[in-house]
Every structure is written in structure tokens, then in C-alpha cells.
Design an enzyme around this catalytic site. Structure first.
Site, PDB file in Angstrom:
ATOM      1  N   LYS A 149       0.900  -1.209   0.140  1.00 42.68           N
ATOM      2  CA  LYS A 149      -0.073   0.049  -0.161  1.00 42.68           C
ATOM      3  C   LYS A 149       0.799   1.232  -0.027  1.00 42.68           C
ATOM      4  CE  LYS A 149      -4.276  -1.612   0.178  1.00 42.68           C
ATOM      5  NZ  LYS A 149      -5.267  -1.345  -0.549  1.00 42.68           N
ATOM      6  N   LYS A 249     -13.884  -6.652  -7.843  1.00 44.31           N
ATOM      7  CA  LYS A 249     -14.170  -6.925  -6.747  1.00 44.31           C
ATOM      8  C   LYS A 249     -15.725  -7.169  -6.575  1.00 44.31           C
ATOM      9  CE  LYS A 249     -10.618  -4.082  -4.314  1.00 44.31           C
ATOM     10  NZ  LYS A 249     -10.307  -2.794  -3.683  1.00 44.31           N
TER      11      LYS A 249
END
Length: 329
Positions: A149, A249
Site C-alpha cells: 500500500k 471486487k
């Protein structure tokens, strides 16, 4: 007659999960259970925060479909009854689970997919200072694929330093990074070149969703992957020519039905596919596994980042194993 039950459950995060937008210490998931004829189908969803969803709003939107579900609404009906999002995902996955049980088969067979094998999944390292991220990477250095991240408020130069520290701590791993919309207005090509030198294979969402025009004419050394900018098939027109991959997703797409169609449409348009997840338990990841087996990259580590529910998926080394029938599908 079918009956619908909606519940909200809370699961603690292991440590803290930190991205550019902040940290989480727990996740609230919404579960839908559809019962008919002594059989039950289950689906789980997590609110998509960048769509403005909350667990409460997701639960309410799912519960509002009790009458259509009781009347026999199908997965195809849900595509017109509800917008894409987490609420539709919970119901769609519950219907898939129920249909497989009623048919005495599996969702895999209903989709026409070949027999499953364990699947390589990325493991996520949260955004932090370089030294802290290096420490986290050292603990999982044996993993084959690590997702890092980035997108810190201190800018791309600091993100490059973070990635360099992570690379030094896990020299044999493969890497993808997620900028979480954090590099808008910066020299993305230059940042990509620096990350390419560190062995990064893929960059997720470098610019804010809706500002994807910043990528027009950009030639990056690393493929760019649309996450927040791609939800369902209606998103694809704005992706072409700007991104080479999409992150599917189920919570964004609004269920396995749309996610499966999106994966096929993306392939037809020459896009690569990553299958990702929100923070959620194995009940949410089980249906996503059916898309991940069709993808170039899988990022299905959600259950590893939280205190998972009992009877969850098996994770071993760098792989996630197919879901058992008792869990879902």
C-alpha cells in the site's frame, strides 16, 4: 416460499489495516441468508466506503429486497432491481449458494469452470513509514507475491523510499503496489520507472477516480490497474487506453453474476484482470475465488488480515485453497 435474513457482524483486524485514507481496527460485514425448502444460501458483503456505503446502509438496502426475494426474484432480476454495490453482492452470492445446493451441484460447475486447485494470492502490507513497512515485509518475506500500500500524503518520492525498504526486506518476492488514488497531479511515468527498477509488476489506481484523464497519453513502464475507477461493465469505456488491467471486487460489481460478466468483457477488450477484495471473511472470499481462477492476479488475503470466521478458507504458504462446500458454493 423464500425468506431473507440480514445480519451485521463485526470482526477485529489483526493489528491495524492502513491505507492512504486511514486505518481500520475492525470491519463490519453484512450477511444475507436466503432460505427455501429446508436449504440455505449465504452471501457476505463489505460496504464500499469510496461509494459512500456504510454497513447500515448496505444492510438496509439488502433487507428492502425481502419481498422480491420471497416472490422468487432471480440473480438476473437483481441486476435491474438494485444498483451495483455491496448490498446486491450479498444477495447475489446467497442466491448462487442456494441454487447450487438445490441443484445438488457446485457454483463452479454452474459456471462451467474446470476443477479448482490452490491459487497464488497476494498478501498486503499496510502503508506506514519505510522502516515499519520493511519490518512487516521481513515477516512475510517467504511469500511469493506481496501487495504494498502506497499513496502516502508525503508524495511519490516517499513512496519510492517505502518500496525500496520493502524490496530490501523481501528480496525474492514479486510485488504489486496500490497508490489508492494518491498520485494525482504528479509525474506518474517517473514514479513508475523508479518502481520498475525495484521489480514492481503492477500499479493500482494512481489517480483519483473520475480524474482518469490525467493518464491520457501516459507511457508507464509498469501496467496500470483500475480499482476505484472500475466497478462493473458500465465502467469499461473510461478504462480503455488509460489502464491495462482492472481490479474486480464483488462488492463493487454487485455480486458474482456481474463480476463474471465483467471478467469476460474485460478479456474481450484486451484488459488484464486482478481479482481483489475488501476486508472480509472467508464467506466473502469464497465466491471471489471463482473469478480469481480466471484472473492474472489474485488478491484474496482479506481473511488473513482479520480474525476470520470459523470454518474459513485454508491458506498455506502463498496459496489460498478452494472453498469447501460447507462454507459456500
Amino acid at each position: 416460499m423464500r425468506t431473507l435474513t440480514i445480519a451485521t457482524e463485526r470482526f477485529p483486524v489483526r493489528g491495524a489495516f492502513t491505507i492512504a485514507r486511514g486505518a481500520k481496527t475492525h470491519v463490519d460485514v453484512v450477511t444475507a441468508t436466503i432460505s427455501e425448502g429446508g436449504r440455505q444460501g449465504r452471501g457476505e458483503a463489505t460496504a464500499v466506503y469510496y461509494r459512500g456505503e456504510l454497513a447500515e446502509s448496505v444492510a438496509a438496502a439488502a433487507a428492502a429486497q425481502a419481498d422480491p426475494i420471497a416472490g422468487g426474484a432471480s440473480r438476473a432480476d437483481l441486476l435491474t432491481l438494485m444498483p451495483a454495490g455491496a448490498a446486491r453482492n450479498a444477495l447475489d452470492c446467497a442466491l448462487w449458494d442456494l441454487e447450487a445446493k438445490q441443484a445438488g451441484t457446485s457454483v463452479r460447475e454452474l459456471l462451467g469452470l474446470p476443477p479448482f486447485r490452490p491459487l497464488l494470492t497476494a498478501y498486503t502490507i499496510s502503508l506506514d513509514a519505510p522502516a515499519a513497512m520493511a519490518e512487516a515485509a521481513a515477516k512475510v518475506r517467504a511469500r511469493e507475491l506481496i501487495k504494498v500500500k502506497l499513496g502516502g500524503a508525503d508524495g511519490p518520492a516517499a513512496d519510492i523510499a517505502r518500496m525500496a525498504a520493502v524490496r530490501a526486506a523481501a528480496p525474492d518476492a514479486r510485488f504489486v503496489v496500490d497508490a489508492n488514488e494518491g498520485w494525482g497531479g504528479t509525474d506518474i511515468a517517473r514514479t513508475a520507472a523508479a518502481l520498475a527498477a525495484l521489480g514492481v509488476e503492477l500499479i493500482e489506481q494512481p489517480v483519483p477516480a473520475g480524474d482518469d484523464g490525467q493518464l491520457d497519453g501516459l507511457h508507464a513502464e509498469i501496467p496500470l490497474c483500475a480499482d476505484e475507477s472500475c466497478h462493473d461493465r458500465a465502467s469499461l469505456d473510461q478504462i480503455i487506453g488509460r489502464y491495462r488491467f482492472i481490479n474486480i471486487k464483488l462488492d463493487k460489481a454487485g455480486g458474482l453474476t456481474e463480476a463474471h460478466a465483467l471478467a469476460h468483457a474485460a478479456r474481450q477488450r484486451g484488459l488484464g484482470v486482478m481479482t481483489g477484495c475488501m476486508l472480509g471473511t472467508s464467506l466473502a472470499i469464497a465466491p471471489a475465488f471463482h473469478i480469481a481462477v480466471q484472473s492474472d492476479y489474485a488478491d484474496l488475503d482479506g481473511p488473513l488480515l482479520i480474525e476470520d470466521r470459523d470454518g474459513g478458507l485454508k491458506f498455506e504458504h502463498s496459496d489460498v485453497w478452494p472453498p469447501a462446500p460447507a462454507l459456500w458454493g
